[in-house]
Motif scaffolding. Structure first.
Motif, short mmCIF file in Angstrom:
data_model
loop_
_atom_site.label_atom_id
_atom_site.label_comp_id
_atom_site.label_asym_id
_atom_site.label_seq_id
_atom_site.Cartn_x
_atom_site.Cartn_y
_atom_site.Cartn_z
N GLN A 14 0.81 -1.22 0.00
CA GLN A 14 0.00 0.00 0.00
C GLN A 14 0.84 1.26 0.00
O GLN A 14 0.49 2.25 -0.64
CB GLN A 14 -0.95 0.01 1.21
N LYS A 15 1.97 1.26 0.71
CA LYS A 15 2.76 2.48 0.86
C LYS A 15 4.16 2.39 0.27
O LYS A 15 4.84 3.41 0.16
CB LYS A 15 2.87 2.86 2.34
N VAL A 16 4.62 1.19 -0.07
CA VAL A 16 6.00 1.03 -0.55
C VAL A 16 6.06 0.06 -1.72
O VAL A 16 5.40 -0.98 -1.70
CB VAL A 16 6.93 0.51 0.58
N ALA A 60 6.63 -6.21 5.11
CA ALA A 60 5.18 -6.07 4.94
C ALA A 60 4.64 -4.96 5.83
O ALA A 60 3.81 -4.15 5.39
CB ALA A 60 4.49 -7.39 5.25
N GLU A 61 5.09 -4.89 7.06
CA GLU A 61 4.64 -3.86 8.00
C GLU A 61 5.00 -2.46 7.49
O GLU A 61 4.17 -1.55 7.48
CB GLU A 61 5.27 -4.11 9.38
N ILE A 62 6.24 -2.31 7.07
CA ILE A 62 6.69 -1.03 6.52
C ILE A 62 5.91 -0.72 5.24
O ILE A 62 5.45 0.40 5.04
CB ILE A 62 8.21 -1.07 6.24
N GLY A 63 5.75 -1.73 4.41
CA GLY A 63 5.08 -1.54 3.12
C GLY A 63 3.61 -1.21 3.23
O GLY A 63 3.09 -0.41 2.45
N ASN A 117 8.55 5.81 -0.22
CA ASN A 117 7.72 4.97 -1.08
C ASN A 117 8.47 3.91 -1.86
O ASN A 117 7.84 3.02 -2.42
CB ASN A 117 6.97 5.86 -2.08
N VAL A 118 9.77 4.01 -1.95
CA VAL A 118 10.54 3.08 -2.78
C VAL A 118 11.78 2.62 -2.03
O VAL A 118 12.55 3.43 -1.51
CB VAL A 118 10.97 3.74 -4.11
N VAL A 119 11.97 1.29 -2.00
CA VAL A 119 13.13 0.68 -1.36
C VAL A 119 13.70 -0.37 -2.31
O VAL A 119 12.95 -1.17 -2.88
CB VAL A 119 12.75 0.01 -0.02
N VAL A 120 15.02 -0.37 -2.45
CA VAL A 120 15.71 -1.40 -3.23
C VAL A 120 16.33 -2.37 -2.24
O VAL A 120 17.10 -1.96 -1.35
CB VAL A 120 16.78 -0.79 -4.16
N LEU A 121 16.00 -3.65 -2.36
CA LEU A 121 16.45 -4.69 -1.44
C LEU A 121 17.67 -5.41 -2.01
O LEU A 121 17.69 -5.76 -3.19
CB LEU A 121 15.33 -5.71 -1.22
N PHE A 122 18.66 -5.65 -1.17
CA PHE A 122 19.88 -6.31 -1.62
C PHE A 122 20.01 -7.69 -1.00
O PHE A 122 19.14 -8.53 -1.16
CB PHE A 122 21.10 -5.42 -1.32
N ASP A 167 6.71 11.05 -6.98
CA ASP A 167 7.78 10.34 -6.26
C ASP A 167 7.30 9.13 -5.47
O ASP A 167 7.92 8.73 -4.49
CB ASP A 167 8.55 11.30 -5.34
N THR A 168 6.18 8.55 -5.89
CA THR A 168 5.69 7.36 -5.20
C THR A 168 6.19 6.07 -5.85
O THR A 168 6.01 4.99 -5.29
CB THR A 168 4.16 7.32 -5.14
N ASP A 169 6.81 6.16 -7.01
CA ASP A 169 7.37 4.99 -7.68
C ASP A 169 8.43 5.45 -8.66
O ASP A 169 8.65 6.65 -8.83
CB ASP A 169 6.27 4.19 -8.40
N ILE A 170 9.08 4.49 -9.29
CA ILE A 170 10.14 4.82 -10.23
C ILE A 170 9.82 4.25 -11.60
O ILE A 170 9.05 3.29 -11.73
CB ILE A 170 11.52 4.32 -9.77
#
Length: 180
Positions: A14-16, A60-63, A117-122, A167-170
Motif C-alpha cells: 500500500q505504501k512502498v 510487509a509492516e513497513i510496506g 515509497n521506494v526501497v531497493v532490497l539487496f 515520487d511514489t514509484d520509479i
C-alpha cells in the motif's frame, strides 16, 4: 568487481514499492533471473527461516502500514547509503522471539531507502560483529550494497531512473544496464 546491474520489481504494498537488482554477466532475461534479494530469501529460508520471517514481516509492516521512514532502518552506511533491516527496536512488533523470549535478530538485509515509497532490497547474512565491515558473514554484502546505492543514485542523476506519480514509484527501462 565488474558486471552488469539491472533493476527488478519485487512487490508493491500500500505504501512502498520494493525492487532489487540482478547481478550478472550473461544478461539473462529479467523474467527468469533471480535478484540478489531473491537469492537472500532462498538461502535464508534454508539457513534461518524464523529470522527471515521476522525481516519479511517488517517489509510487509513497513510496506502496508508505515512507509519507508528512516526510523525503521538501521543506519549502517559506509561510503554509500545502504541501510539494514530489521530495525533497532527489538520490542516493537513484529518482534523476533527465541526460546519464547523477545530477542535481537542478527540476520541483516541491506537495502537502499530511496524515499518513503521506494526501497531497493539487496542481500545480507548473519551479523556476528559490531561493525558490518568487520563481520566475515556480512562484509561482502554490506560493501556491495553501498556500492550499488551509489550506482543507483548515479542512474537517477543521469535520468536512467526517474520518479513518477509524485515520487511514489520509479520508472526505468527493463533493458537498462548499469555497470559496477
Amino acid at each position: 568487481m565488474n558486471g552488469i546491474v539491472r533493476l527488478k520489481h519485487i512487490a508493491d504494498y500500500q505504501k512502498v514499492s520494493y525492487y532489487s537488482v540482478i547481478l550478472d554477466k550473461d544478461e539473462e532475461p529479467i523474467e527468469t533471473a533471480d535478484s540478489i534479494f531473491e537469492h537472500f530469501v532462498k538461502q535464508q529460508t534454508i539457513d534461518n527461516p524464523e529470522k527471515l520471517n521476522h525481516i519479511l514481516s517488517w517489509l510487509a509492516e513497513i510496506g502496508n502500514k508505515y512507509g519507508a521512514q528512516d526510523r525503521y532502518f538501521r543506519n549502517e552506511q559506509n561510503e554509500g547509503e545502504a541501510m539494514g533491516l530489521p530495525p533497532y527496536a527489538m520490542g516493537r512488533p513484529p518482534v523476533f522471539t527465541e526460546d519464547g523470549e523477545t530477542a535481537p535478530n542478527n540476520l541483516r538485509l541491506y537495502c537502499h531507502r530511496m524515499n518513503q515509497n521506494v526501497v531497493v532490497l539487496f542481500n545480507g547474512s548473519i551479523k556476528t560483529e559490531a561493525q558490518a565491515q568487520e563481520c566475515p558473514n556480512v562484509k561482502t554484502h554490506f560493501l556491495l550494497a553501498n556500492q550499488l546505492t551509489n550506482i543507483i543514485d548515479q542512474a537517477f542523476q543521469e535520468k536512467d531512473i526517474k520518479w513518477i506519480d509524485e515520487d511514489t514509484d520509479i520508472d526505468y527501462d527493463n533493458d537498462m544496464i548499469l555497470y559496477y
